[in-house]
Design a protein around this motif. Structure first.
Motif, PDB file in Angstrom:
ATOM      1  N   MET A 276       0.818  -1.302   0.147  1.00 51.47           N
ATOM      2  CA  MET A 276       0.007   0.113   0.034  1.00 51.47           C
ATOM      3  C   MET A 276       0.750   1.296   0.025  1.00 51.47           C
ATOM      4  O   MET A 276       0.215   2.409  -0.812  1.00 51.47           O
ATOM      5  N   GLY A 277       2.065   1.175   0.670  1.00 48.94           N
ATOM      6  CA  GLY A 277       2.923   2.382   0.754  1.00 48.94           C
ATOM      7  C   GLY A 277       3.476   2.629  -0.691  1.00 48.94           C
ATOM      8  O   GLY A 277       3.401   3.835  -1.009  1.00 48.94           O
ATOM      9  N   GLU A 278       3.962   1.452  -1.201  1.00 50.43           N
ATOM     10  CA  GLU A 278       4.516   1.568  -2.399  1.00 50.43           C
ATOM     11  C   GLU A 278       3.404   2.144  -3.555  1.00 50.43           C
ATOM     12  O   GLU A 278       3.873   3.026  -4.347  1.00 50.43           O
ATOM     13  N   TRP A 279       2.193   1.648  -3.677  1.00 50.33           N
ATOM     14  CA  TRP A 279       1.177   2.173  -4.480  1.00 50.33           C
ATOM     15  C   TRP A 279       1.094   3.769  -4.244  1.00 50.33           C
ATOM     16  O   TRP A 279       0.905   4.548  -5.164  1.00 50.33           O
ATOM     17  N   ALA A 280       0.808   4.069  -2.973  1.00 54.26           N
ATOM     18  CA  ALA A 280       0.644   5.520  -2.514  1.00 54.26           C
ATOM     19  C   ALA A 280       1.596   6.400  -3.327  1.00 54.26           C
ATOM     20  O   ALA A 280       1.703   7.413  -3.850  1.00 54.26           O
ATOM     21  N   LEU A 281       3.145   6.192  -2.913  1.00 56.93           N
ATOM     22  CA  LEU A 281       4.133   6.563  -3.670  1.00 56.93           C
ATOM     23  C   LEU A 281       4.116   6.778  -5.028  1.00 56.93           C
ATOM     24  O   LEU A 281       4.456   7.805  -5.670  1.00 56.93           O
ATOM     25  N   LYS A 282       3.821   5.587  -5.571  1.00 55.62           N
ATOM     26  CA  LYS A 282       3.867   5.327  -7.239  1.00 55.62           C
ATOM     27  C   LYS A 282       2.733   6.489  -7.665  1.00 55.62           C
ATOM     28  O   LYS A 282       2.842   6.967  -8.814  1.00 55.62           O
ATOM     29  N   ASN A 283       1.493   6.613  -6.986  1.00 54.58           N
ATOM     30  CA  ASN A 283       0.513   7.094  -7.638  1.00 54.58           C
ATOM     31  C   ASN A 283       0.320   8.696  -6.993  1.00 54.58           C
ATOM     32  O   ASN A 283      -0.809   9.249  -7.183  1.00 54.58           O
ATOM     33  N   LEU A 284       1.337   9.266  -6.261  1.00 54.50           N
ATOM     34  CA  LEU A 284       1.221  10.501  -5.683  1.00 54.50           C
ATOM     35  C   LEU A 284       0.956  11.521  -6.757  1.00 54.50           C
ATOM     36  O   LEU A 284       0.130  12.480  -6.587  1.00 54.50           O
ATOM     37  N   PRO A 285       1.669  11.626  -8.042  1.00 52.27           N
ATOM     38  CA  PRO A 285       1.528  12.484  -9.043  1.00 52.27           C
ATOM     39  C   PRO A 285      -0.046  12.218  -9.389  1.00 52.27           C
ATOM     40  O   PRO A 285      -0.665  13.134  -9.760  1.00 52.27           O
ATOM     41  N   ASN A 286      -0.750  10.986  -9.674  1.00 47.08           N
ATOM     42  CA  ASN A 286      -1.824  10.989 -10.075  1.00 47.08           C
ATOM     43  C   ASN A 286      -3.051  11.433  -9.186  1.00 47.08           C
ATOM     44  O   ASN A 286      -3.993  12.037  -9.527  1.00 47.08           O
ATOM     45  N   ILE A 287      -2.551  11.249  -8.132  1.00 40.15           N
ATOM     46  CA  ILE A 287      -3.651  11.706  -6.933  1.00 40.15           C
ATOM     47  C   ILE A 287      -3.612  13.407  -6.930  1.00 40.15           C
ATOM     48  O   ILE A 287      -4.757  13.913  -6.957  1.00 40.15           O
ATOM     49  N   ASP A 288      -2.384  13.849  -7.050  1.00 34.24           N
ATOM     50  CA  ASP A 288      -2.327  15.308  -6.741  1.00 34.24           C
ATOM     51  C   ASP A 288      -3.073  15.870  -8.158  1.00 34.24           C
ATOM     52  O   ASP A 288      -3.603  17.138  -7.775  1.00 34.24           O
ATOM     53  N   ALA A 289      -2.999  15.414  -9.298  1.00 33.12           N
ATOM     54  CA  ALA A 289      -3.655  16.013 -10.628  1.00 33.12           C
ATOM     55  C   ALA A 289      -4.961  15.782 -10.233  1.00 33.12           C
ATOM     56  O   ALA A 289      -5.961  16.664 -10.594  1.00 33.12           O
ATOM     57  N   ALA A 290      -5.481  14.714  -9.765  1.00 35.34           N
ATOM     58  CA  ALA A 290      -7.223  14.785  -9.601  1.00 35.34           C
ATOM     59  C   ALA A 290      -7.557  15.528  -8.577  1.00 35.34           C
ATOM     60  O   ALA A 290      -8.336  15.954  -8.815  1.00 35.34           O
ATOM     61  N   ARG A 291      -6.748  15.703  -7.381  1.00 37.30           N
ATOM     62  CA  ARG A 291      -7.197  16.583  -6.504  1.00 37.30           C
ATOM     63  C   ARG A 291      -7.293  17.998  -7.159  1.00 37.30           C
ATOM     64  O   ARG A 291      -8.242  18.856  -6.935  1.00 37.30           O
ATOM     65  N   ALA A 292      -6.223  18.249  -7.650  1.00 38.03           N
ATOM     66  CA  ALA A 292      -6.156  19.795  -8.489  1.00 38.03           C
ATOM     67  C   ALA A 292      -7.364  19.873  -9.549  1.00 38.03           C
ATOM     68  O   ALA A 292      -8.017  21.046  -9.503  1.00 38.03           O
ATOM     69  N   LYS A 293      -7.816  18.992 -10.250  1.00 40.88           N
ATOM     70  CA  LYS A 293      -8.717  18.949 -11.151  1.00 40.88           C
ATOM     71  C   LYS A 293     -10.094  19.217 -10.556  1.00 40.88           C
ATOM     72  O   LYS A 293     -11.007  19.943 -10.906  1.00 40.88           O
ATOM     73  N   PHE A 294     -10.398  18.533  -9.244  1.00 41.07           N
ATOM     74  CA  PHE A 294     -11.377  18.468  -8.555  1.00 41.07           C
ATOM     75  C   PHE A 294     -11.546  19.665  -7.835  1.00 41.07           C
ATOM     76  O   PHE A 294     -12.757  20.317  -8.042  1.00 41.07           O
ATOM     77  N   ASP A 295     -10.583  20.268  -6.988  1.00 45.59           N
ATOM     78  CA  ASP A 295     -10.565  21.724  -6.781  1.00 45.59           C
ATOM     79  C   ASP A 295     -10.975  22.686  -7.749  1.00 45.59           C
ATOM     80  O   ASP A 295     -11.634  23.776  -7.241  1.00 45.59           O
ATOM     81  N   ALA A 296     -10.628  22.527  -8.841  1.00 46.36           N
ATOM     82  CA  ALA A 296     -10.706  23.505  -9.765  1.00 46.36           C
ATOM     83  C   ALA A 296     -12.104  23.673 -10.148  1.00 46.36           C
ATOM     84  O   ALA A 296     -12.706  24.576 -10.396  1.00 46.36           O
ATOM     85  N   GLU A 297     -12.636  22.518 -10.382  1.00 42.92           N
ATOM     86  CA  GLU A 297     -14.051  22.524 -10.823  1.00 42.92           C
ATOM     87  C   GLU A 297     -14.887  22.844  -9.978  1.00 42.92           C
ATOM     88  O   GLU A 297     -15.937  23.636 -10.047  1.00 42.92           O
ATOM     89  N   ALA A 298     -14.666  22.445  -8.494  1.00 42.00           N
ATOM     90  CA  ALA A 298     -15.388  22.770  -7.556  1.00 42.00           C
ATOM     91  C   ALA A 298     -15.311  24.355  -7.303  1.00 42.00           C
ATOM     92  O   ALA A 298     -16.550  24.985  -6.574  1.00 42.00           O
ATOM     93  N   ALA A 299     -14.299  24.902  -7.683  1.00 48.16           N
ATOM     94  CA  ALA A 299     -14.218  26.448  -7.485  1.00 48.16           C
ATOM     95  C   ALA A 299     -15.158  27.220  -8.505  1.00 48.16           C
ATOM     96  O   ALA A 299     -15.470  28.289  -8.215  1.00 48.16           O
ATOM     97  N   ARG A 300     -15.303  26.630  -9.709  1.00 45.48           N
ATOM     98  CA  ARG A 300     -16.003  27.235 -10.655  1.00 45.48           C
ATOM     99  C   ARG A 300     -17.748  26.889 -10.327  1.00 45.48           C
ATOM    100  O   ARG A 300     -18.404  27.767 -10.934  1.00 45.48           O
ATOM    101  N   THR A 301     -18.033  26.039  -9.846  1.00 41.80           N
ATOM    102  CA  THR A 301     -19.429  25.612  -9.579  1.00 41.80           C
ATOM    103  C   THR A 301     -19.857  25.643  -8.239  1.00 41.80           C
ATOM    104  O   THR A 301     -18.961  25.070  -7.282  1.00 41.80           O
ATOM    105  N   VAL A 302     -20.809  26.206  -7.740  1.00 39.67           N
ATOM    106  CA  VAL A 302     -21.229  26.129  -6.495  1.00 39.67           C
ATOM    107  C   VAL A 302     -22.453  25.146  -6.411  1.00 39.67           C
ATOM    108  O   VAL A 302     -23.409  25.374  -7.064  1.00 39.67           O
ATOM    109  N   GLU A 303     -22.344  24.136  -5.658  1.00 36.51           N
ATOM    110  CA  GLU A 303     -23.261  23.216  -5.412  1.00 36.51           C
ATOM    111  C   GLU A 303     -24.331  23.630  -4.624  1.00 36.51           C
ATOM    112  O   GLU A 303     -24.142  24.192  -3.638  1.00 36.51           O
ATOM    113  N   PRO A 304     -25.723  23.215  -4.891  1.00 32.55           N
ATOM    114  CA  PRO A 304     -26.756  23.766  -4.106  1.00 32.55           C
ATOM    115  C   PRO A 304     -26.602  22.700  -2.599  1.00 32.55           C
ATOM    116  O   PRO A 304     -26.111  21.549  -2.621  1.00 32.55           O
ATOM    117  N   VAL A 305     -27.075  23.332  -1.386  1.00 31.78           N
ATOM    118  CA  VAL A 305     -26.876  22.619  -0.269  1.00 31.78           C
ATOM    119  C   VAL A 305     -28.184  21.839  -0.313  1.00 31.78           C
ATOM    120  O   VAL A 305     -29.331  22.200  -0.506  1.00 31.78           O
TER     121      VAL A 305
END
Length: 125
Positions: A96-125
């Motif tokens: 699991m640790g090796e998987w996490a290290l190997k996939n850190l760039p993919n996780i960082d990219a997914a988080r950045a994409k998600f955060d950017a999309e979330a900043a553009r749209t405001v979801e109704p509560v």
């Protein structure tokens, strides 16, 4: 699925909750590499509070993954090491640790994409 389909599911959940928490995994990884560590050595190495380390080590000892050895010296000396059961847990933790290290760039990219999309749209509560 009800309880009769998986009579041990609650017990499996209990074990996975314990061994799957971040401090337990980091302690197991540390003891895997160092083999034996003292309490303060683990505390400094992990940057964990004394209380959290005490609680986690106690739980790991109770579950049979860690062995605590007390030496009645002045000052008292306590060492922690993995038991055979704890050592058998190292391969999955390492994977699991090796998987996490190997996939850190993919996780960082997914988080950045998600955060950017979330900043553009405001979801109704």
């Amino acid at each position: 699925m009800d309880g009769s389909d998986c009579p041990d599911c609650s017990r499996i959940n209990e074990v996975l909750s314990r061994i799957g928490d971040r401090w337990s995994m980091l302690i197991v990884i540390s003891l895997d590499y160092a083999e034996v560590m003292r309490f303060n050595e683990l505390k400094r190495h992990l940057g964990i509070s004394q209380r959290m380390l005490s609680l986690t080590l106690r739980d790991l000892e109770r579950d049979g993954l860690v062995r605590r050895t007390y030496y009645p010296t002045i000052p008292p000396k306590v060492e922690y090491a993995l038991t055979p059961l704890g050592k058998s847990f190292c391969a999955p933790v390492r994977a699991m640790g090796e998987w996490a290290l190997k996939n850190l760039p993919n996780i960082d990219a997914a988080r950045a994409k998600f955060d950017a999309e979330a900043a553009r749209t405001v979801e109704p509560v």
